[in-house]
Write a protein that holds these residues in place. Structure first.
Motif, PDB file in Angstrom:
ATOM      1  N   PRO A 113     -16.873   0.300   3.803  1.00  0.00           N
ATOM      2  CA  PRO A 113     -16.331   1.606   4.152  1.00  0.00           C
ATOM      3  C   PRO A 113     -15.370   2.146   3.106  1.00  0.00           C
ATOM      4  O   PRO A 113     -15.044   1.470   2.125  1.00  0.00           O
ATOM      5  N   ALA A 114     -14.924   3.355   3.341  1.00  0.00           N
ATOM      6  CA  ALA A 114     -13.991   4.003   2.425  1.00  0.00           C
ATOM      7  C   ALA A 114     -12.774   3.119   2.164  1.00  0.00           C
ATOM      8  O   ALA A 114     -12.257   2.492   3.090  1.00  0.00           O
ATOM      9  N   PRO A 115     -12.321   3.064   0.931  1.00  0.00           N
ATOM     10  CA  PRO A 115     -11.136   2.247   0.637  1.00  0.00           C
ATOM     11  C   PRO A 115      -9.864   2.939   1.115  1.00  0.00           C
ATOM     12  O   PRO A 115      -9.848   4.147   1.361  1.00  0.00           O
ATOM     13  N   ASP A 116      -8.815   2.156   1.245  1.00  0.00           N
ATOM     14  CA  ASP A 116      -7.501   2.718   1.540  1.00  0.00           C
ATOM     15  C   ASP A 116      -6.925   3.239   0.227  1.00  0.00           C
ATOM     16  O   ASP A 116      -6.397   2.481  -0.578  1.00  0.00           O
ATOM     17  N   MET A 117      -7.033   4.531   0.015  1.00  0.00           N
ATOM     18  CA  MET A 117      -6.632   5.104  -1.266  1.00  0.00           C
ATOM     19  C   MET A 117      -5.128   5.305  -1.397  1.00  0.00           C
ATOM     20  O   MET A 117      -4.648   5.767  -2.431  1.00  0.00           O
ATOM     21  N   SER A 118      -4.379   4.914  -0.362  1.00  0.00           N
ATOM     22  CA  SER A 118      -2.925   5.013  -0.476  1.00  0.00           C
ATOM     23  C   SER A 118      -2.373   4.018  -1.490  1.00  0.00           C
ATOM     24  O   SER A 118      -1.232   4.155  -1.942  1.00  0.00           O
ATOM     25  N   SER A 119      -3.186   3.017  -1.850  1.00  0.00           N
ATOM     26  CA  SER A 119      -2.731   2.027  -2.826  1.00  0.00           C
ATOM     27  C   SER A 119      -2.978   2.455  -4.266  1.00  0.00           C
ATOM     28  O   SER A 119      -2.527   1.782  -5.200  1.00  0.00           O
ATOM     29  N   VAL A 120      -3.677   3.580  -4.470  1.00  0.00           N
ATOM     30  CA  VAL A 120      -3.922   4.067  -5.828  1.00  0.00           C
ATOM     31  C   VAL A 120      -2.574   4.409  -6.465  1.00  0.00           C
ATOM     32  O   VAL A 120      -1.762   5.130  -5.866  1.00  0.00           O
ATOM     33  N   PRO A 121      -2.303   3.916  -7.667  1.00  0.00           N
ATOM     34  CA  PRO A 121      -0.962   4.051  -8.255  1.00  0.00           C
ATOM     35  C   PRO A 121      -0.419   5.468  -8.356  1.00  0.00           C
ATOM     36  O   PRO A 121       0.791   5.679  -8.191  1.00  0.00           O
ATOM     37  N   PHE A 122      -1.283   6.450  -8.607  1.00  0.00           N
ATOM     38  CA  PHE A 122      -0.737   7.797  -8.808  1.00  0.00           C
ATOM     39  C   PHE A 122      -0.541   8.588  -7.511  1.00  0.00           C
ATOM     40  O   PHE A 122      -0.149   9.752  -7.540  1.00  0.00           O
ATOM     41  N   VAL A 123      -0.795   7.971  -6.350  1.00  0.00           N
ATOM     42  CA  VAL A 123      -0.479   8.632  -5.075  1.00  0.00           C
ATOM     43  C   VAL A 123       1.028   8.518  -4.844  1.00  0.00           C
ATOM     44  O   VAL A 123       1.564   7.412  -4.773  1.00  0.00           O
ATOM     45  N   ALA A 154     -18.870  -4.230   6.617  1.00  0.00           N
ATOM     46  CA  ALA A 154     -18.104  -5.377   6.120  1.00  0.00           C
ATOM     47  C   ALA A 154     -16.620  -5.091   6.343  1.00  0.00           C
ATOM     48  O   ALA A 154     -16.090  -4.106   5.837  1.00  0.00           O
ATOM     49  N   GLY A 155     -15.970  -5.932   7.102  1.00  0.00           N
ATOM     50  CA  GLY A 155     -14.567  -5.714   7.427  1.00  0.00           C
ATOM     51  C   GLY A 155     -13.642  -6.155   6.313  1.00  0.00           C
ATOM     52  O   GLY A 155     -12.870  -7.106   6.475  1.00  0.00           O
ATOM     53  N   VAL A 156     -13.724  -5.474   5.186  1.00  0.00           N
ATOM     54  CA  VAL A 156     -12.970  -5.890   4.009  1.00  0.00           C
ATOM     55  C   VAL A 156     -11.861  -4.913   3.640  1.00  0.00           C
ATOM     56  O   VAL A 156     -11.059  -5.205   2.754  1.00  0.00           O
ATOM     57  N   ALA A 157     -11.794  -3.758   4.292  1.00  0.00           N
ATOM     58  CA  ALA A 157     -10.902  -2.690   3.849  1.00  0.00           C
ATOM     59  C   ALA A 157      -9.441  -3.136   3.814  1.00  0.00           C
ATOM     60  O   ALA A 157      -8.748  -2.934   2.809  1.00  0.00           O
ATOM     61  N   ALA A 158      -8.956  -3.738   4.893  1.00  0.00           N
ATOM     62  CA  ALA A 158      -7.548  -4.125   4.953  1.00  0.00           C
ATOM     63  C   ALA A 158      -7.228  -5.217   3.941  1.00  0.00           C
ATOM     64  O   ALA A 158      -6.202  -5.165   3.254  1.00  0.00           O
ATOM     65  N   GLU A 159      -8.111  -6.204   3.839  1.00  0.00           N
ATOM     66  CA  GLU A 159      -7.889  -7.311   2.904  1.00  0.00           C
ATOM     67  C   GLU A 159      -7.854  -6.824   1.463  1.00  0.00           C
ATOM     68  O   GLU A 159      -6.970  -7.201   0.678  1.00  0.00           O
TER      69      GLU A 159
END
Length: 206
Positions: A113-123, A154-159
């Motif tokens: 699924p969509a990644p958590d883009m809050s971790s992108v450095p320029f946010v 695949a439940g990988v987003a949080a990890e």
């Protein structure tokens, strides 16, 4: 040991394609190929992902995959839907159509699924809660769409999000796409779901 034959297709966006990896061997598709090979599969890999793709673009990729009669499809999608403010219900509906078309041909589908883009450095830090909420909304709609068509998420987003938030080395020089280390982390989280799908097919064929 007799090796099982497996046709694997990778569909989606730049993450599925491997943008940011230093070497072809470091891309997601090649790493999954390695995990399956180590598990006794003879893998035929086809990466049909297109950098910049949104969920609506999956229709064309699925059409390109049609002649391959894939056993397992890995779909990585959602980042560009978020970046371009595609309404989550619209993105999820397009994903559902793509998963349904793959399932109709007997392909097992694993969706990242969509990644958590809050971790992108320029946010900016002040915007991260809003970005995280938008990502979670799309992820939930994606999960419902995939389940409705018999695919698996695949439940990988949080990890993966935790790993990327904790280590800037997970990002490539553009500070957006994964680095080779980032792809290794994503592949490690995703491999169990892909292996499970492949093993289930092997058991059915036995």
């Amino acid at each position: 040991m007799t090796r099982s034959s497996l046709r694997l297709v990778v569909l989606g966006d730049s993450i599925a394609y491997g943008t940011g990896a230093a070497r072809a061997e470091d891309t997601l598709g090649r790493r999954l190929h390695g995990a399956l090979t180590a598990d006794g599969f003879s893998v035929e890999l086809h990466v049909l992902a297109v950098p910049g793709a949104v969920s609506a673009d999956l229709t064309a990729q699925v059409e390109r995959a049609r002649p391959l009669d894939a056993d397992v499809a890995v779909v990585v999608i959602g980042a560009n839907d978020l970046a371009r403010f595609v309404p989550p219900e619209q993105a999820a509906a397009a994903l559902r159509v793509a998963v349904g078309a793959l399932r109709e041909r007997g392909t097992d589908v694993v969706v990242v699924p969509a990644p958590d883009m809050s971790s992108v450095p320029f946010v900016p830090p002040a915007f991260r809660p809003l970005v995280q909420a938008a990502c979670a909304q799309l992820q939930a709609r994606q999960a419902a769409a995939v389940a409705a068509e018999g695919g698996s998420v695949a439940g990988v987003a949080a990890e993966v999000a935790s790993a990327f938030a904790a280590d800037a080395a997970m990002f490539s020089a553009d500070r957006f796409h994964p680095s080779s280390a980032g792809y290794a982390r994503i592949a490690a989280a995703l491999a169990p779901a892909v292996l499970a799908a492949a093993r289930a097919r092997r058991e059915e064929a036995a």
